[in-house]
Design a protein around this motif. Structure first.
Motif, short mmCIF file in Angstrom:
data_model
loop_
_atom_site.label_atom_id
_atom_site.label_comp_id
_atom_site.label_asym_id
_atom_site.label_seq_id
_atom_site.Cartn_x
_atom_site.Cartn_y
_atom_site.Cartn_z
N ARG A 55 0.83 -1.21 0.00
CA ARG A 55 0.00 0.00 0.00
C ARG A 55 0.86 1.26 0.00
O ARG A 55 0.47 2.29 -0.54
CB ARG A 55 -0.94 -0.01 1.21
CG ARG A 55 -1.93 -1.17 1.19
CD ARG A 55 -2.89 -1.12 2.36
NE ARG A 55 -3.91 -0.09 2.16
CZ ARG A 55 -4.94 0.10 2.99
NH1 ARG A 55 -5.07 -0.68 4.07
NH2 ARG A 55 -5.83 1.04 2.74
N GLU A 75 -12.23 -12.81 2.11
CA GLU A 75 -11.26 -12.40 3.13
C GLU A 75 -11.97 -11.73 4.31
O GLU A 75 -11.60 -11.95 5.48
CB GLU A 75 -10.22 -11.48 2.51
CG GLU A 75 -9.29 -12.23 1.55
CD GLU A 75 -8.63 -11.34 0.51
OE1 GLU A 75 -7.76 -11.86 -0.21
OE2 GLU A 75 -8.97 -10.14 0.42
N LEU A 76 -12.99 -10.94 4.04
CA LEU A 76 -13.76 -10.32 5.12
C LEU A 76 -14.48 -11.39 5.94
O LEU A 76 -14.53 -11.31 7.19
CB LEU A 76 -14.76 -9.32 4.55
CG LEU A 76 -15.65 -8.59 5.56
CD1 LEU A 76 -14.82 -7.81 6.56
CD2 LEU A 76 -16.64 -7.66 4.84
N ASN A 88 -7.99 -5.86 -1.84
CA ASN A 88 -8.58 -6.74 -2.86
C ASN A 88 -10.09 -6.64 -2.96
O ASN A 88 -10.67 -7.06 -3.98
CB ASN A 88 -8.21 -8.20 -2.57
CG ASN A 88 -6.74 -8.49 -2.75
OD1 ASN A 88 -6.07 -7.84 -3.54
ND2 ASN A 88 -6.24 -9.47 -2.00
N SER A 89 -10.75 -6.16 -1.90
CA SER A 89 -12.22 -6.14 -1.82
C SER A 89 -12.81 -7.52 -2.06
O SER A 89 -13.89 -7.67 -2.64
CB SER A 89 -12.80 -5.14 -2.83
OG SER A 89 -12.34 -3.83 -2.55
N ASN A 90 -12.11 -8.53 -1.59
CA ASN A 90 -12.55 -9.91 -1.73
C ASN A 90 -13.39 -10.27 -0.50
O ASN A 90 -12.87 -10.34 0.62
CB ASN A 90 -11.33 -10.83 -1.85
CG ASN A 90 -11.70 -12.28 -2.05
OD1 ASN A 90 -12.81 -12.71 -1.73
ND2 ASN A 90 -10.77 -13.06 -2.60
N GLU A 91 -14.68 -10.50 -0.71
CA GLU A 91 -15.58 -10.76 0.40
C GLU A 91 -15.17 -11.99 1.20
O GLU A 91 -15.44 -12.08 2.40
CB GLU A 91 -17.01 -10.91 -0.10
CG GLU A 91 -17.65 -9.62 -0.58
CD GLU A 91 -17.82 -8.60 0.53
OE1 GLU A 91 -18.11 -9.01 1.68
OE2 GLU A 91 -17.67 -7.39 0.25
N TYR A 129 -8.27 -7.74 2.51
CA TYR A 129 -9.59 -7.27 2.05
C TYR A 129 -9.54 -5.79 1.67
O TYR A 129 -10.18 -5.37 0.70
CB TYR A 129 -10.62 -7.49 3.15
CG TYR A 129 -11.99 -6.94 2.81
CD1 TYR A 129 -12.77 -7.53 1.82
CD2 TYR A 129 -12.48 -5.81 3.46
CE1 TYR A 129 -14.02 -7.01 1.50
CE2 TYR A 129 -13.72 -5.29 3.14
CZ TYR A 129 -14.48 -5.89 2.16
OH TYR A 129 -15.72 -5.37 1.83
N ALA A 130 -8.74 -5.02 2.40
CA ALA A 130 -8.64 -3.58 2.13
C ALA A 130 -8.05 -3.30 0.75
O ALA A 130 -8.35 -2.26 0.14
CB ALA A 130 -7.81 -2.89 3.20
N HIS A 159 -15.08 -1.71 8.28
CA HIS A 159 -15.51 -2.35 7.04
C HIS A 159 -17.00 -2.70 7.02
O HIS A 159 -17.57 -2.87 5.95
CB HIS A 159 -14.69 -3.61 6.78
CG HIS A 159 -13.26 -3.34 6.42
ND1 HIS A 159 -12.90 -2.56 5.35
CD2 HIS A 159 -12.09 -3.75 6.99
CE1 HIS A 159 -11.59 -2.48 5.27
NE2 HIS A 159 -11.07 -3.21 6.26
N THR A 160 -17.60 -2.84 8.21
CA THR A 160 -19.00 -3.27 8.26
C THR A 160 -19.95 -2.21 8.79
O THR A 160 -21.15 -2.28 8.51
CB THR A 160 -19.14 -4.52 9.15
OG1 THR A 160 -18.86 -4.17 10.52
CG2 THR A 160 -18.21 -5.64 8.69
#
Length: 612
Positions: free
Chosen positions: A149, A213-214, A208-211, A205-206, A272-273
């Motif tokens: 990042r 991973e969340l 990749n936005s891969n759910e 997740y931050a 995130h949620t």
């Protein structure tokens, strides 16, 4: 640590056995993964002009760490003397430290250091990033996501994603889920491998936005919360394992490391949620740890030794910073947290640094000795980097118990609404007056004299009796000195002072709280009741642990405005009675201690006393 061998290298992530080397150019520095010789030593860190004084300290510590700990292959050695042992996870945190410095200063001399170090970790670990400690891989994965990042370098992302795939293999159904700490101990699940595992998932997740991973982060967090977290205090226990075929949770080991990762995960899950339950969970743990005798001593994070323990405080501070930065954290809570962090940072700056060599002590309230482990040094650097990041107040500090406690020297009461205000004291030997050389020096007589100085209509009735426990105060307890007898006086307030007898009888915290609830139920919530924390006593370890548990539970169970602290300043770092306050028997407190108790009672009841 022992290391497993593997043919899988960073350069061969997609084709594990192909000897591929990747070259990326970033500025004037070649960033290479593989077995080539590391780049030459980077230039000395540049101290940038910055109005933040913490930044100057952070720069100095970064320079000292690089100079005193850098070894071969771009990695950093065990200590600043002769120990050259390589520690995988310490070096993973060194990556994080260098990223902190780069983000703060934008000084590009950090960039080759980061690259050399990541490459060096692999080379020093048998040319492999895989290791049988899952937490080690998690920490390097977290650091590599941050490096990605900060720089946009895809190589760091590849490392993090590879490590995440390895870590996920550690999740099993043993104990209902959780990631094992070591691949060779499948029946032990630790907080130290689950908190960082969820952090790695959230960091990925931050970017990749891969759910998936969340969802992994949520799953890990829920398992840890339900298995390794005290539901009352939010404090995190260390591990669960089988002992004689029975699942046993190690509740005695409460480490700052595990509090930090749990707080960090909860904070990021909230981010995130938007689910405020996560933020409340983060605060519950934070609020408890700032007072807990298991984690702090007189307002300062405890020394957890050197070795691995040297790193623990830094991990906590880093994650407390995430919480402090969260705009959704209520202002009053944020102020408490920032004050706590500032007190620790200023204590370290004032007492815990060798300012000539710029090395750190494991005890932030004492000067370092001859040798400082890299882990210990890194915690200090993290504290200063986070102080700079938060721009904490920088001020000269005294040790907490060297500060004078101010009380109203002369009481000033408003017009009383009743002809007589009755305060009943319930308790045991401390309230009865055992310990001081004269009865009039005990805290209750001092309190009575204090009230009578203003010729008020306050009346204090002392029902305390030596040897009493919570059981004696129950409605069916001692008939002449229990809660029922206290209520017969139609009191306007009650003070309960039970220092240690419950622990002496082996009564654990849940049992004590159950008795307290019955006592409080008798008042029908119509009368204000103040409760003292336990006070230290020279017990054996098991009973000291009960006392520490009860201190934590007192702050979690009762309203803080109705708690009188009889632990802080009276207890040694080993949670026994300080000699300065011991009456001589290792049980009771002396004249000077009773004077302090009296002052704390007045402070706690000040609003009630003024209002009558």
């Amino acid at each position: 640590m022992k290391f497993t061998s593997s043919n899988l290298s960073l350069a061969g992530l997609l084709k594990p056995f192909a000897p591929i080397f990747i070259l990326i150019t970033l500025g004037a520095h070649s960033l290479v993964f593989g077995k080539e010789k590391p780049t030459s030593a980077p230039s000395k860190l540049v101290t940038l002009e910055n109005n933040n004084k913490w930044s100057h300290l952070a720069n100095s510590l970064q320079e000292s760490t690089y100079k005193n700990y850098l070894g071969e292959n771009g990695v950093f050695t065990q200590d600043n003397k002769e120990q050259n042992k390589f520690h995988y996870w310490w070096n993973a945190h060194m990556v994080d430290i260098l990223i902190d410095g780069y983000l703060r200063t934008k000084d590009e001399s950090y960039l080759p250091k980061i690259k050399d170090l990541v490459r060096g970790i692999k080379n020093s670990n048998q040319d492999n990033f895989q290791i049988y400690f899952n937490d080690d891989m998690e920490w390097l994965g977290i650091a590599c996501v941050r490096a990605y990042r900060a720089t946009g370098d895809e190589e760091y992302k590849q490392v993090a994603e590879y490590l995440w795939e390895e870590v996920k293999k550690g999740w099993t159904d043993v104990h209902g889920g959780g990631i094992m700490w070591r691949t060779d101990t499948p029946e032990e699940k630790n907080a130290c491998s689950n908190g960082p595992g969820a952090l790695l998932a959230l960091n990925l997740y931050a970017i990749n936005s891969n759910e998936d991973e969340l969802e992994w982060a949520k799953k890990i967090f829920e398992w840890q919360k339900n298995t390794l977290v005290d539901p009352l205090t939010g404090l995190v226990w260390d591990n669960i394992s089988y002992q004689d075929e029975e699942a046993v949770i190690n509740k005695d080991l409460v480490l700052s490391y595990n509090q930090g990762t749990y707080i960090g995960v909860a904070t990021q899950l909230f981010n995130h949620t938007g689910n405020k339950e996560y933020l409340e969970e983060a605060w519950k743990t934070t609020n408890s740890l700032m007072r807990s005798p298991k984690l702090t001593f007189e307002g300062i994070l405890r020394s957890e030794g050197q070795g691995d323990g040297g790193l623990f405080k830094g991990i906590l501070v880093r994650n407390l910073t995430l919480l402090a930065e969260n705009p959704a954290l209520a202002n009053q809570r944020k102020e408490l947290l920032l004050d706590f962090l500032a007190f620790n940072a200023n204590t370290l700056r004032t007492f815990g640094l060798d300012k000539k060599e710029m090395v750190v002590s494991p005890n932030w309230a004492q000067k370092p000795k001859n040798q400082t482990d890299l882990s210990t040094q890194l915690s200090g650097v993290m504290m200063m980097e986070m102080a700079a990041r938060l721009n904490l107040k920088q001020e000269n500090v005294k040790r907490y118990c060297q500060q004078n406690e101010a009380i109203y020297k002369k009481p000033h009461f408003t017009t009383l609404s009743k002809e007589e205000i009755v305060i009943v004291v319930l308790g045991s030997s401390t309230a009865e007056g055992i310990g001081p050389t004269k009865k009039e020096n005990a805290w209750v007589p001092r309190f009575i004299d204090y009230l009578q100085e203003s010729d008020t209509n306050f009346k204090v009735i002392n029902l305390a009796k030596g040897g009493f426990t919570t059981a004696d105060l129950l409605p069916d307890g001692h008939p002449d000195k229990n809660i029922s007898k206290a209520l017969s006086y139609n009191p306007d307030a009650i003070i309960i002072n039970l220092p240690s007898n419950d622990a002496a009888e082996g009564r654990n915290t849940p049992e004590q709280l159950e008795n307290y609830q019955k006592i409080f139920n008798s008042t029908k919530n119509e009368i204000p009741v103040w409760v003292t924390t336990p006070q230290p006593r020279n017990f054996e370890k098991a009973k000291v642990n009960i006392q520490k548990d009860m201190v934590d539970a007192t702050y979690a169970y009762f309203d803080k405005e109705f708690i009188i602290d009889l632990w802080t300043c009276f207890a040694t770092e080993k949670n026994l009675i300080k000699k300065d306050y011991d009456s001589g028997d290792g049980i009771h407190l002396n004249d000077e201690a009773h004077k302090l108790i009296f002052e704390r009672v007045v402070l706690s009841l000040s609003n009630f006393l003024k209002q009558g």
